[in-house]
Write a protein that holds these residues in place. Structure first.
Motif, PDB file in Angstrom:
ATOM      1  N   PHE A   1       0.836  -1.208   0.000  1.00  0.00           N
ATOM      2  CA  PHE A   1       0.000   0.000   0.000  1.00  0.00           C
ATOM      3  C   PHE A   1       0.874   1.263   0.000  1.00  0.00           C
ATOM      4  O   PHE A   1       0.627   2.200  -0.771  1.00  0.00           O
ATOM      5  CB  PHE A   1      -0.918  -0.006   1.232  1.00  0.00           C
ATOM      6  N   VAL A   2       1.898   1.248   0.863  1.00  0.00           N
ATOM      7  CA  VAL A   2       2.780   2.429   0.968  1.00  0.00           C
ATOM      8  C   VAL A   2       3.456   2.709  -0.370  1.00  0.00           C
ATOM      9  O   VAL A   2       3.474   3.847  -0.849  1.00  0.00           O
ATOM     10  CB  VAL A   2       3.836   2.223   2.084  1.00  0.00           C
ATOM     11  N   VAL A   3       3.983   1.645  -0.988  1.00  0.00           N
ATOM     12  CA  VAL A   3       4.692   1.830  -2.262  1.00  0.00           C
ATOM     13  C   VAL A   3       3.739   2.357  -3.339  1.00  0.00           C
ATOM     14  O   VAL A   3       4.051   3.336  -4.032  1.00  0.00           O
ATOM     15  CB  VAL A   3       5.358   0.501  -2.703  1.00  0.00           C
TER      16      VAL A   3
ATOM     17  N   TYR B   1       0.779   3.840  -2.990  1.00  0.00           N
ATOM     18  CA  TYR B   1       0.220   5.155  -2.665  1.00  0.00           C
ATOM     19  C   TYR B   1       1.249   6.263  -2.898  1.00  0.00           C
ATOM     20  O   TYR B   1       0.910   7.339  -3.397  1.00  0.00           O
ATOM     21  CB  TYR B   1      -0.230   5.158  -1.200  1.00  0.00           C
ATOM     22  N   GLN B   2       2.502   5.957  -2.556  1.00  0.00           N
ATOM     23  CA  GLN B   2       3.559   6.949  -2.778  1.00  0.00           C
ATOM     24  C   GLN B   2       3.722   7.231  -4.273  1.00  0.00           C
ATOM     25  O   GLN B   2       3.895   8.367  -4.678  1.00  0.00           O
ATOM     26  CB  GLN B   2       4.869   6.445  -2.163  1.00  0.00           C
TER      27      GLN B   2
ATOM     28  N   LEU C   1       0.895   9.415  -5.355  1.00  0.00           N
ATOM     29  CA  LEU C   1       1.099  10.793  -4.881  1.00  0.00           C
ATOM     30  C   LEU C   1       2.113  11.522  -5.744  1.00  0.00           C
ATOM     31  O   LEU C   1       1.919  12.691  -6.094  1.00  0.00           O
ATOM     32  CB  LEU C   1       1.579  10.775  -3.435  1.00  0.00           C
ATOM     33  N   ILE C   2       3.192  10.818  -6.098  1.00  0.00           N
ATOM     34  CA  ILE C   2       4.230  11.450  -6.928  1.00  0.00           C
ATOM     35  C   ILE C   2       3.677  11.771  -8.308  1.00  0.00           C
ATOM     36  O   ILE C   2       3.946  12.844  -8.858  1.00  0.00           O
ATOM     37  CB  ILE C   2       5.472  10.532  -7.012  1.00  0.00           C
TER      38      ILE C   2
ATOM     39  N   PHE D   1       7.129   5.777   7.299  1.00  0.00           N
ATOM     40  CA  PHE D   1       6.277   5.732   6.101  1.00  0.00           C
ATOM     41  C   PHE D   1       5.447   7.010   5.979  1.00  0.00           C
ATOM     42  O   PHE D   1       5.305   7.571   4.896  1.00  0.00           O
ATOM     43  CB  PHE D   1       5.317   4.530   6.167  1.00  0.00           C
TER      44      PHE D   1
ATOM     45  N   THR E   1       7.491   9.758   4.762  1.00  0.00           N
ATOM     46  CA  THR E   1       7.762   9.596   3.319  1.00  0.00           C
ATOM     47  C   THR E   1       6.595  10.159   2.509  1.00  0.00           C
ATOM     48  O   THR E   1       6.784  10.827   1.497  1.00  0.00           O
ATOM     49  CB  THR E   1       7.945   8.096   2.985  1.00  0.00           C
ATOM     50  N   PHE E   2       5.376   9.897   2.978  1.00  0.00           N
ATOM     51  CA  PHE E   2       4.193  10.453   2.306  1.00  0.00           C
ATOM     52  C   PHE E   2       4.183  11.970   2.393  1.00  0.00           C
ATOM     53  O   PHE E   2       3.849  12.663   1.443  1.00  0.00           O
ATOM     54  CB  PHE E   2       2.915   9.950   2.980  1.00  0.00           C
TER      55      PHE E   2
ATOM     56  N   LEU F   1       7.421  13.541   0.397  1.00  0.00           N
ATOM     57  CA  LEU F   1       7.457  13.167  -1.034  1.00  0.00           C
ATOM     58  C   LEU F   1       8.776  13.566  -1.700  1.00  0.00           C
ATOM     59  O   LEU F   1       8.806  14.117  -2.801  1.00  0.00           O
ATOM     60  CB  LEU F   1       6.292  13.821  -1.793  1.00  0.00           C
TER      61      LEU F   1
ATOM     62  N   LYS G   1      11.324  11.374  -2.060  1.00  0.00           N
ATOM     63  CA  LYS G   1      12.026  10.177  -2.567  1.00  0.00           C
ATOM     64  C   LYS G   1      11.222   9.584  -3.717  1.00  0.00           C
ATOM     65  O   LYS G   1      10.096   9.133  -3.526  1.00  0.00           O
ATOM     66  CB  LYS G   1      12.191   9.158  -1.450  1.00  0.00           C
ATOM     67  N   LEU G   2      11.846   9.615  -4.888  1.00  0.00           N
ATOM     68  CA  LEU G   2      11.148   9.125  -6.073  1.00  0.00           C
ATOM     69  C   LEU G   2      11.168   7.593  -6.115  1.00  0.00           C
ATOM     70  O   LEU G   2      10.159   6.965  -6.381  1.00  0.00           O
ATOM     71  CB  LEU G   2      11.804   9.709  -7.330  1.00  0.00           C
TER      72      LEU G   2
ATOM     73  N   LEU H   1      11.581   4.533  -3.860  1.00  0.00           N
ATOM     74  CA  LEU H   1      11.620   4.120  -2.445  1.00  0.00           C
ATOM     75  C   LEU H   1      12.587   2.972  -2.211  1.00  0.00           C
ATOM     76  O   LEU H   1      13.190   2.884  -1.146  1.00  0.00           O
ATOM     77  CB  LEU H   1      10.220   3.717  -1.989  1.00  0.00           C
TER      78      LEU H   1
ATOM     79  N   PHE I   1      13.865   3.135   4.131  1.00  0.00           N
ATOM     80  CA  PHE I   1      12.583   2.557   3.721  1.00  0.00           C
ATOM     81  C   PHE I   1      12.691   1.032   3.668  1.00  0.00           C
ATOM     82  O   PHE I   1      11.802   0.325   4.153  1.00  0.00           O
ATOM     83  CB  PHE I   1      12.152   3.097   2.351  1.00  0.00           C
TER      84      PHE I   1
END
Lengths: 172, 219
Positions: A24-26, A28-29, A32-33, B142, B145-146, B149, B151-152, B154, B160
């Motif tokens: 989920f974190v990966v 969702y990130q 977002l990007i 985490f 990190t959100f 933002l 870090k392109l 992870l 991480f």
């Protein structure tokens, strides 16, 4: 074995939860990007549009001033010069003083006409200089257009068209 | 199940112990030009190796109980892992919370060792508390990190990768450590089931540490 039942049930569940959380974190990130990138692109596009509109307005204004100078002030001055020639031609037996003054006025008029032409040329937008005069409203008169198109066909380059038009503008 | 204990359990135990050599030997290559995070993580790997060595030495020397090593290892592990978060997270409140948590955890560990479960028993409660706190720290990382933002990719961020490893390792081992003392009271094989889960996750975590050291050496 019953005592280890919670261990055997809860451990896989916790491991799955941990893995799910990481996925989920990966994801969702990444989303977002992507969203952030879209926002940046929109902002850049908006800035570009504002810049383009400003430049267009500026170039339009320059073109208008240059046209007014060239067409109105320039032609008025040419008319004044013509009238001066007519006036001096009608005066018979003019003295040396009059001849000197006439020459001086003609010289001054030539300078003013030259300056007006130079200023109007300088005011032409940069884009026109780069793209060539032929792309601009400054087209040659109808009688020269066939010659102009023949030349462009023969030369086949933007540079020759551009130099031809510049030459025409200088001579007009 | 008996076949597993007779044939594979010892192999699994040795594999788990030897797997620490992967990050230990790899870490040596870049130790000289390592940054603070790298050195902290390498110290952690070194601690794991030393504890594994001490465990095998105590067995070799024939001591009855070497569970006291766990009481020694857990606070050091918690300190080193939280210190790596302390280095990575620049927020004052989080750093203050980390310092407080280390102090409170140390007190809890000592109290548990001497007045709680005892030094001859597995420090289950300390381990559970450690797991909870470290999982919370991983989640905080985490969240940061959100929020930032910055870090392109992870997977290129050592913290991480470490947080993912911590999340899986401590989520998986918490129940095993919690049940260990009760299982050992019933039979050795019951306790070995708990340890088998821990060994598998130890191998996984040592591989994660290898990847983390690899990423940390590039910062």
């Amino acid at each position: 074995m019953n005592i280890l039942l919670p261990l055997l049930i809860i451990t896989p569940i916790m491991l799955l939860l941990a893995l799910g959380l990481i996925v989920f974190v990966v994801l969702y990130q990444k989303r977002l990007i992507q969203h952030q990138e879209q926002v940046w692109q929109l902002e850049a596009s908006k800035q570009y549009q504002v810049l383009e509109a400003t430049m267009q307005a500026q170039e339009e204004e320059r073109r208008r001033v240059a046209r007014d100078l060239h067409d109105e002030v320039g032609s008025m001055l040419s008319l004044v010069k013509l009238n001066l020639y007519q006036l001096t031609g009608s005066i018979k037996g003019e003295s040396d003083e009059v001849c000197g003054a006439e020459a001086n006025i003609k010289k001054l008029l030539d300078e003013v006409i030259g300056s007006v032409r130079r200023i109007s040329h300088d005011l032409m937008p940069v884009v026109l200089d780069k793209m060539g005069h032929c792309g601009a409203p400054c087209l040659p008169p109808p009688e020269l257009r066939c010659f102009w198109s023949a030349t462009t066909r023969a030369e086949g380059s933007l540079q020759s068209r551009s130099s031809f038009c510049t030459a025409w503008c200088r001579n007009c | 199940m008996q076949v597993f204990f007779e044939k594979y359990y010892n192999w699994l135990s040795y594999a788990a112990a030897l797997s620490v050599l992967l990050p230990l030997l790899y870490g040596l290559l870049f130790l000289k030009r390592g940054n603070r995070l790298y050195i902290t993580l390498y110290l952690y790997v070194l601690t794991i190796a030393l504890i594994e060595l001490s465990g095998h030495l105590t067995v070799y020397l024939g001591t009855d109980n070497n569970l006291w090593l766990s009481h020694l290892y857990t606070p050091i592990e918690y300190f080193l892992l939280t210190f790596s978060y302390y280095i990575s997270l620049k927020y004052r409140n989080i750093r203050r919370a980390i310092i407080w948590s280390v102090a409170l955890f140390l007190i809890f560990g000592i109290m548990n060792a001497f007045f709680g479960e005892g030094i001859t028993q597995m420090n289950s409660y300390t381990k559970v508390l450690e797991s909870g706190l470290l999982i919370a720290l991983a989640l905080v990382y985490f969240y940061m990190t959100f929020r930032n933002l910055n870090k392109l990719y992870l997977d290129q961020d050592p913290m991480f990768v470490l947080s993912c490893g911590i999340l899986i390792y401590f989520a998986g081992t918490t129940m095993a450590y919690l049940m260990f003392n009760r299982a050992l009271a019933i039979s050795d094989n019951m306790a070995r089931i708990c340890l088998s889960i821990t060994y598998v996750l130890n191998i996984f975590f040592n591989v994660v540490l290898l990847v983390v050291l690899k990423r940390a050496s590039r910062i």
